[in-house]
Design a protein around this motif. Structure first.
Motif, PDB file in Angstrom:
ATOM      1  N   LEU A  65      -4.387   6.876  -1.342  1.00 53.55           N
ATOM      2  CA  LEU A  65      -3.082   6.215  -1.391  1.00 53.55           C
ATOM      3  C   LEU A  65      -2.289   6.644  -2.623  1.00 53.55           C
ATOM      4  CD1 LEU A  65      -4.088   2.629  -0.195  1.00 53.55           C
ATOM      5  CD2 LEU A  65      -2.912   4.407   1.121  1.00 53.55           C
ATOM      6  N   GLY A  87       3.769   3.904   6.302  1.00 54.07           N
ATOM      7  CA  GLY A  87       2.481   3.949   5.631  1.00 54.07           C
ATOM      8  C   GLY A  87       1.308   3.616   6.525  1.00 54.07           C
ATOM      9  N   GLU A  88       1.547   2.844   7.578  1.00 46.66           N
ATOM     10  CA  GLU A  88       0.457   2.482   8.484  1.00 46.66           C
ATOM     11  C   GLU A  88       0.058   3.668   9.354  1.00 46.66           C
ATOM     12  OE1 GLU A  88      -0.590  -0.812  11.967  1.00 46.66           O
ATOM     13  OE2 GLU A  88       1.168  -1.071  10.677  1.00 46.66           O
ATOM     14  N   TYR A  94      10.634   5.585  -5.484  1.00 45.04           N
ATOM     15  CA  TYR A  94       9.812   5.032  -4.402  1.00 45.04           C
ATOM     16  C   TYR A  94      10.318   3.621  -4.101  1.00 45.04           C
ATOM     17  CZ  TYR A  94       6.632   8.818  -5.727  1.00 45.04           C
ATOM     18  OH  TYR A  94       6.085  10.053  -6.012  1.00 45.04           O
ATOM     19  N   ASN A  96      -1.235  10.250  -2.068  1.00 46.27           N
ATOM     20  CA  ASN A  96      -0.134  10.291  -1.101  1.00 46.27           C
ATOM     21  C   ASN A  96       1.223  10.158  -1.785  1.00 46.27           C
ATOM     22  OD1 ASN A  96      -1.373  10.734   1.326  1.00 46.27           O
ATOM     23  ND2 ASN A  96      -0.879   8.740   2.198  1.00 46.27           N
ATOM     24  N   LYS A 147       8.480   2.520   1.531  1.00 45.52           N
ATOM     25  CA  LYS A 147       9.134   2.761   2.813  1.00 45.52           C
ATOM     26  C   LYS A 147      10.076   3.964   2.750  1.00 45.52           C
ATOM     27  CE  LYS A 147      12.759  -0.636   1.764  1.00 45.52           C
ATOM     28  NZ  LYS A 147      13.441  -1.889   2.217  1.00 45.52           N
ATOM     29  N   TRP A 207       9.030   6.650   5.257  1.00 47.50           N
ATOM     30  CA  TRP A 207       7.579   6.760   5.358  1.00 47.50           C
ATOM     31  C   TRP A 207       7.004   5.541   6.066  1.00 47.50           C
ATOM     32  CZ3 TRP A 207       3.928  10.048   5.597  1.00 47.50           C
ATOM     33  CH2 TRP A 207       2.593   9.723   5.327  1.00 47.50           C
ATOM     34  N   GLU A 243       1.139   6.784   8.748  1.00 46.86           N
ATOM     35  CA  GLU A 243       1.198   7.959   7.875  1.00 46.86           C
ATOM     36  C   GLU A 243       1.965   9.114   8.528  1.00 46.86           C
ATOM     37  OE1 GLU A 243      -2.690   8.845   6.201  1.00 46.86           O
ATOM     38  OE2 GLU A 243      -2.443   7.185   4.794  1.00 46.86           O
ATOM     39  N   LYS A 287       0.796  -1.221   0.000  1.00 49.85           N
ATOM     40  CA  LYS A 287       0.000   0.000   0.000  1.00 49.85           C
ATOM     41  C   LYS A 287       0.830   1.274   0.000  1.00 49.85           C
ATOM     42  CE  LYS A 287      -4.132  -1.873   2.230  1.00 49.85           C
ATOM     43  NZ  LYS A 287      -5.090  -1.727   3.357  1.00 49.85           N
ATOM     44  N   ALA A 288       2.100   1.154   0.371  1.00 49.19           N
ATOM     45  CA  ALA A 288       2.921   2.366   0.478  1.00 49.19           C
ATOM     46  C   ALA A 288       4.397   2.004   0.404  1.00 49.19           C
ATOM     47  CB  ALA A 288       2.631   3.091   1.788  1.00 49.19           C
TER      48      ALA A 288
END
Length: 440
Positions: free
Chosen positions: A390, A412-413, A294, A393, A261, A410, A415, A258-259
């Motif tokens: 998401l 992600g959990e 990313y 973001n 790091k 980051w 935020e 989902k995101a």
């Protein structure tokens, strides 16, 4: 023939040619939702036309800080329906006076959070153009407000439902590309040095104070309005915050992560020149080129754009390359998708693009239909507030790293950017004047 009648007649002729004569003034026995539009420029009007075409909307209100835009939109709508929407310059007044069931939001980015949250509080369902916010915490506030409300929020990520994107994603997830370790997203275009455009008095039909709203109050400049706001960082987030959201979302659609790091972004304005913002004139201030990295757990994704040089040697001017052990997959726009096998002698696999509206190359109609289905069934939209958040973001974190001039970690959990007060401060910004930053 007066101006309104002339435009109405012209728009009716255009609509008949585009959609077929039976569409104009079509009647439907199905329930029609009381629908309003906030931000009645060309794209907002385009979405509203698709809503009318779906025959489940009664247009009751149009809102825009530029009344000339609202009037042109009204003229176009009058050619397609017998609805007589009221015109407003302040969305708060519209929400207070009109019993609205659906609100379409197509305002500049810095208005998205307040427009959406207030519409949800008024009991409306919302079709929100991407990105979902100008800052990370604005975007998260929209998600929280959606969770607390009874309304459905669909974000305008129409590539989530476009036919060749759907078939391409099925191909990607089938494993035929092999193990994917790198995704490269890109948008390339032309351009050159940018000269300062003189400031001027706002047009008489434009409430410039309201246009700026919670954002800094710049002098009026025609480079900003209409249409140029995307490259002014007070109101949007440049190419990464505009085009980038679509392609970043394609990556998130493919992966289970989902995101990222860690994020690093760099770029500048070596071609367009140093940004200008003074009493006499302005230029845009977004980077004319930008690269972002990313770092996810199992792969790396990169973004790049340049607003000069054209597409150059690239066979595709935009999209995503997914680099796998069996070859390279390109997810594109007007060029469909193509898989280039790594094994010699194998021919590429290609899927041609398909659009519900070939003229603008988008697939808003099926996304709108999905929105209506979700309103009637209560299921989650294909481009929900969380999905839009998401993807947004990733663009905002790329811009945050660019502004800081360094990489950021980051979580992600939670935020947050762990142990980095300077960076965390940029997850929100101070609002101007009477406007209150959304806390949901």
């Amino acid at each position: 023939m007066n101006r309104r009648n002339f435009l109405s007649t012209s728009a009716a002729t255009t609509a008949a040619l585009s959609f077929g004569a039976p569409y104009v003034h079509a009647e439907s026995k199905a329930k029609k939702y009381r629908t309003a539009l906030i931000g009645s420029g060309w794209w907002g009007t385009n979405i509203l036309i698709e809503a009318i075409k779906a025959e489940k909307s009664k247009v009751v209100a149009l809102c825009d800080v530029d009344m000339s835009q609202a009037e042109v939109c009204a003229d176009e709508i009058s050619a397609l329906t017998d609805d007589e929407p009221k015109l407003y310059s302040d969305y708060r007044e519209m929400l207070e006076k009109e019993d609205v069931e659906i609100v379409i939001i197509a305002t500049p980015d810095h208005w998205h959070a307040l427009n959406t949250i207030d519409s949800l509080k008024a009991g409306a369902h919302v079709f929100l153009e991407k990105p979902t916010g100008h800052t990370v915490k604005e975007s998260r506030a929209i998600v929280k407000a959606t969770e607390q409300a009874d309304g459905i929020v669909q974000v305008g990520l129409h590539r989530r439902i476009g036919p060749h994107h759907v078939s391409g994603m099925e191909f990607l997830k089938s494993g035929q590309v092999g193990d994917i370790g790198l995704v490269r997203m890109f948008v390339h275009g032309g351009g050159g040095k940018e000269s300062s455009t003189p400031n001027s008095q706002p047009p008489k039909d434009l409430d410039w104070e309201m246009y700026c709203g919670p954002a800094p109050l710049r002098p009026f400049n025609r480079k900003i309005h209409p249409g140029g706001f995307r490259h002014f960082l007070d109101y949007a987030n440049g190419t990464l915050g505009d085009w980038g959201v679509h392609w970043l979302d394609q990556v998130l659609w493919w992966t289970d992560e989902k995101a990222p790091k860690r994020i690093y972004s760099t770029g500048g304005r070596p071609v367009r020149g140093e940004a200008v913002n003074n009493e006499s004139g302005q230029t845009s201030d977004a980077p004319d080129h930008q690269s972002a990295v990313y770092e996810f757990e199992t792969f790396t994704a990169t973004w790049e754009h340049h607003r000069f040089g054209g597409k150059g040697a690239e066979p595709h001017p935009y999209g995503c390359y997914f680099y796998g052990t069996n070859g390279v997959f390109h997810m594109g726009w007007r060029d469909g998708w193509t898989f280039y096998p790594s094994k010699g002698g194998q021919k590429p696999v290609h899927q041609a693009p398909k659009f519900d509206n070939e003229k603008d190359g988008h697939n808003v109609p099926p996304l709108w239909q999905d929105f209506l289905d979700c309103i009637e069934t209560g299921r989650t939209p294909v481009a929900s507030a969380e999905i839009g958040h998401l993807a947004t973001n990733l663009s905002l974190l790329g811009m945050l790293s660019f502004k800081l001039g360094r990489s950021i970690d980051w979580d992600g959990e939670k935020e947050i950017i762990p142990g980095d007060d300077e960076a965390n401060a940029l997850l929100r910004r101070e609002y101007r004047g009477e406007w209150k930053y959304p806390e949901v």
